[in-house]
Design a protein around this motif. Structure first.
Motif, PDB file in Angstrom:
ATOM      1  N   ILE A   2       0.810  -1.216   0.000  1.00 41.64           N
ATOM      2  CA  ILE A   2       0.000   0.000   0.000  1.00 41.64           C
ATOM      3  C   ILE A   2       0.845   1.270   0.000  1.00 41.64           C
ATOM      4  O   ILE A   2       0.346   2.339  -0.310  1.00 41.64           O
ATOM      5  CB  ILE A   2      -0.989   0.029   1.186  1.00 41.64           C
ATOM      6  N   GLN A   3       2.141   1.129   0.325  1.00 45.43           N
ATOM      7  CA  GLN A   3       3.005   2.299   0.329  1.00 45.43           C
ATOM      8  C   GLN A   3       4.461   1.847   0.317  1.00 45.43           C
ATOM      9  O   GLN A   3       4.819   0.856   0.941  1.00 45.43           O
ATOM     10  CB  GLN A   3       2.738   3.148   1.586  1.00 45.43           C
ATOM     11  N   ALA A  39      -2.307  10.903   7.255  1.00 45.61           N
ATOM     12  CA  ALA A  39      -3.707  10.682   6.889  1.00 45.61           C
ATOM     13  C   ALA A  39      -3.887   9.391   6.101  1.00 45.61           C
ATOM     14  O   ALA A  39      -2.994   8.968   5.368  1.00 45.61           O
ATOM     15  CB  ALA A  39      -4.216  11.871   6.080  1.00 45.61           C
ATOM     16  N   GLY A  40      -5.040   8.784   6.274  1.00 50.25           N
ATOM     17  CA  GLY A  40      -5.381   7.605   5.499  1.00 50.25           C
ATOM     18  C   GLY A  40      -4.590   6.364   5.841  1.00 50.25           C
ATOM     19  O   GLY A  40      -4.470   5.454   5.020  1.00 50.25           O
ATOM     20  N   GLY A  41      -4.038   6.304   7.061  1.00 52.51           N
ATOM     21  CA  GLY A  41      -3.276   5.128   7.465  1.00 52.51           C
ATOM     22  C   GLY A  41      -1.912   5.023   6.813  1.00 52.51           C
ATOM     23  O   GLY A  41      -1.283   3.969   6.855  1.00 52.51           O
ATOM     24  N   ARG A  42      -1.450   6.093   6.230  1.00 50.89           N
ATOM     25  CA  ARG A  42      -0.155   6.107   5.559  1.00 50.89           C
ATOM     26  C   ARG A  42       0.914   6.595   6.532  1.00 50.89           C
ATOM     27  O   ARG A  42       0.629   6.996   7.652  1.00 50.89           O
ATOM     28  CB  ARG A  42      -0.188   7.010   4.331  1.00 50.89           C
TER      29      ARG A  42
END
Length: 167
Positions: A2-3, A39-42
């Motif tokens: 996801i990142q 933000a957004g779990g990042r």
């Protein structure tokens, strides 16, 4: 995936605080990368902290206020205040005999109360024991002097250490 996040050269160990801050040891950059929740779990890059030559294994204290980084190539353990993001101490872990380097600390564990540090010493075939000071441990009740207190003999080339119960 996801990142993806850029670190220093040769990322080695990872530790995460209870609040979600992530630390990554950068073996060939002599630093620890810091990533904070976004933000957004990042995660967002939040800089680096100098951590001595070749930081590898990482360990966080129970409350996340101290990050310990082993450096097997220099026989040192760097203690970082995670809130101020600065080195507060460097523990020396010289080999039992011989040259100034060669114990090779490569894994870390803390006692349940956070006042005693255990370091697996691959080339000394032992576990080093350090009684930590209040400043280094981040524990007001700690009464140690941050020096090597002794060694526990082990089998050949220990690469992990864990504490069970009270130590």
């Amino acid at each position: 995936v996801i990142q993806r996040l850029a670190t220093g050269r040769y990322p080695y160990g990872v530790a995460v605080t209870p609040e979600g801050t992530v630390f990554v040891s950068n073996w060939n950059a002599n630093t620890v990368s810091v990533f904070t929740p976004a933000a957004g779990g990042r995660l967002a890059a939040a800089g680096t902290i100098p951590a001595g030559r070749h930081p590898s294994a990482l360990l966080l204290s129970a409350n996340g206020s101290r990050l310990l980084a082993a450096s097997g190539s220099t026989d040192r353990i760097t203690i970082i205040d995670t809130r101020q993001r600065r080195v507060i101490a460097t523990l020396l872990d010289p080999p039992p005999a011989g040259p100034g380097e060669g114990a090779t600390p490569n894994a870390l564990a803390l006692s349940a109360d956070g006042t005693r540090l255990f370091a697996a010493e691959a080339d000394a075939n032992a576990v080093a024991v350090f009684d930590l000071s209040a400043e280094t441990a981040g524990v007001p009740a700690a009464r140690g002097d941050d020096r090597l207190a002794g060694r526990i003999p082990m089998g050949w080339f220990p690469t992990a250490v864990v504490t069970l119960g009270e130590t």
